[in-house]
Design an enzyme around this catalytic site. Structure first.
Site, short mmCIF file in Angstrom:
data_model
loop_
_atom_site.label_atom_id
_atom_site.label_comp_id
_atom_site.label_asym_id
_atom_site.label_seq_id
_atom_site.Cartn_x
_atom_site.Cartn_y
_atom_site.Cartn_z
N ASN A 163 -12.48 16.71 3.25
CA ASN A 163 -11.85 15.40 3.35
C ASN A 163 -10.39 15.61 3.75
OD1 ASN A 163 -11.37 12.55 3.06
ND2 ASN A 163 -10.26 13.09 1.21
N TYR A 167 -2.38 10.33 1.75
CA TYR A 167 -1.96 9.70 0.50
C TYR A 167 -0.46 9.91 0.35
CZ TYR A 167 -6.94 10.53 -0.50
OH TYR A 167 -8.32 10.59 -0.42
N ARG A 168 0.22 8.95 -0.21
CA ARG A 168 1.63 9.18 -0.47
C ARG A 168 1.75 10.21 -1.60
NH1 ARG A 168 1.85 3.43 -3.29
NH2 ARG A 168 2.31 4.01 -5.44
N TRP A 181 -3.86 9.34 -5.13
CA TRP A 181 -5.20 9.01 -4.63
C TRP A 181 -5.86 8.07 -5.62
CZ3 TRP A 181 -6.68 14.84 -4.23
CH2 TRP A 181 -6.92 15.38 -5.48
N ASP A 276 5.22 -0.35 -0.86
CA ASP A 276 4.05 -0.01 -0.05
C ASP A 276 3.81 -0.99 1.09
OD1 ASP A 276 2.44 -2.19 -0.98
OD2 ASP A 276 1.98 -1.08 -2.79
#
Length: 480
Positions: A163, A167-168, A181, A276
């Site tokens: 995968n 992600y931050r 996550w 965000d």
């Protein structure tokens, strides 16, 4: 044409006059983020910051996905649907799901040119620390500096499927960071599978500075169970070159920087706040800690960042690209689907508009349920289904359908206590909330108890004459 790495992409953009060199000295503390946001809102080309305070050896790259044109630049085509169409057309029959389709030997061989291939790395071992890179602080009340467009790479302990996601990541110190996550994300699901086996240290790599097509794939909702490297190969038209790290994780061999380590599933820390893509600060919450064990870097490295906030920013244009590329896959599962629109201001998981060819009563609601069962589309809060003659990209046409084909009591469906976007603060108990589906299609007699009225249409001969007269009047009285 596939770019071999980030540098080849940058050279291509520079050669075509589509790269902006920022000469001013800038800081990673808010300044790069603010400039990048304003550049994206203005549809300026990608930026390179070569004079970054406290990071003299680095160049920072941002605004790669400056508009849908930026997606075309990265994937080297304006016909994004053709990427997935040509891939699917190579199969002899229509699968129930793409995962079912790739199970046979013939289809595995068909995928051969898209699969990752071992390659000598462009990077070398270094003494780089997490704090050594020019990660950015994007909003004044953010908890600190974050990796905003780095790739988090994990591997399923049973299948070996990789995968690759974005992600931050909040930097804590030289050797620790917090990975955001969410529970339903593939990285988190992989970590849970390790934990079920009694393994608390999950092998992870954090990678930055790759071919933007790989970065685009990492940010895309690839169906669960399929290797994102395979999808990156489909996007590029050829497999991704990869190098295996000591912890067993395959990383892009042309990456600018690589941090090898592990996530401890039993160690959680407060991550956030962070401004965000919804345009609000995400409050603090507990997420797992990444521990650095080894690092790698290229000479004079580039660092890729993005700045999120109120749309439309880079994530919105990535979303529009995903919309086009994944439409053929969605049609494979929902055959009556004609088109879809994930509007930029609908923040990708907020609002989705879908047109269908309607053949029987109740079909629109059936389509809604199918849409909510499709990967990332499962997070959509508003699903609007219209007839095939409605242009889903023309919001005026959609509004007309809503106004003339919807009875709220009959045609609106609310689903309670289901999974939503964890970042959606409007829900009462994230990640659980509600969804609404609106059937804005014409109704069959079984749905209304009476025949649907006939729509007005012009007499063809009269219409032709009127158009000729209007055309002459326009040319005479309207400015050219």
């Amino acid at each position: 044409m596939a770019f071999s790495d980030l540098r080849e992409y940058l050279n291509y953009m520079r050669k075509n006059g589509k790269l902006i060199e920022v000469d001013s000295e800038v800081s990673t503390d808010l300044e790069i983020a603010e400039i990048s946001r304003k550049a994206t809102y203005s549809h300026l080309y990608p930026l390179i910051f070569s004079r970054v305070k406290e990071f003299p050896k680095w160049k920072v790259v941002s605004n790669v996905f400056y508009s849908l044109e930026g997606v075309y630049d990265v994937l080297q085509t304006r016909d994004l649907e053709s990427i997935s169409k040509s891939f699917l057309e190579g199969f002899s029959d229509m699968p129930v799901t793409l995962l079912d389709k790739v199970k046979s030997l013939r289809d595995v061989l068909k995928l051969g040119k898209f699969t990752p291939r071992a390659k000598k790395p462009s990077f070398a071992k270094s003494d780089l620390k997490l704090t050594s890179v020019p990660a950015i602080k994007t909003w004044p009340k953010d908890a600190g500096r974050f990796f905003t467009f780095s790739l988090t790479i994990t591997k399923d302990p049973d299948t070996g499927v990789h995968n690759v996601s974005v992600y931050r990541i909040q930097i804590i110190d030289d050797e620790r960071a917090i990975i955001h996550w969410q529970a339903f994300k593939r990285g988190s699901m992989t970590a849970m599978r390790y934990k079920e086996k009694g393994i608390t240290k999950v092998p992870v790599a954090i990678v930055n500075g790759v071919d933007p097509a790989v970065a685009f794939t990492a940010a895309s909702p690839v169906p669960a169970g399929l290797d994102k490297y395979l999808f990156a190969g489909i996007m590029r038209g050829e497999g991704v070159g990869v190098t295996e790290l000591d912890n067993g994780i395959m990383v892009p061999s042309s990456a600018e920087t690589v941090f090898e380590g592990y996530v401890n599933t039993d160690e959680l820390m407060d991550e956030g706040p962070f401004g965000d893509h919804l345009g609000y600060y995400t409050p603090k919450d507990l997420f797992p800690v990444f521990h650095l064990t080894k690092s790698y870097s290229r000479e004079d490295p580039y660092f890729h960042v993005t700045s999120v906030g109120k749309p439309p920013l880079e994530d919105a244009w990535i979303g529009k690209g995903v919309e086009r590329i994944f439409l053929p896959f969605a049609k494979m599962v929902i055959p009556e689907l004609v088109d879809m629109n994930l509007p930029e201001y609908g923040v990708f998981t907020g609002v989705g508009i879908f047109s269908v060819k309607k053949y029987y009563p109740g079909q629109a609601k059936r389509a809604m349920m199918a849409i909510w069962g499709l990967g990332q589309l499962s997070l959509l809060k508003f699903v609007i289904v219209v007839d095939s003659d409605v242009d889903v990209h023309d919001l005026n046409e959609v509004l007309f359908a809503l106004s003339t084909r919807v009875d709220p009591q009959r045609d609106v469906m609310i689903v309670n206590n289901v999974l939503t976007d964890s970042l959606d603060f409007s829900t009462p108990s994230p990640p659980l909330g509600s969804k609404i589906g609106i059937d804005a299609t014409r109704k069959f007699k079984e749905e209304t108890g009476r025949e649907w009225p006939e729509e007005v249409t012009s007499d063809p001969d009269v219409q032709k004459k009127a158009e000729e007269i209007i055309s002459k009047l326009k040319s005479r009285y309207l400015p050219s």
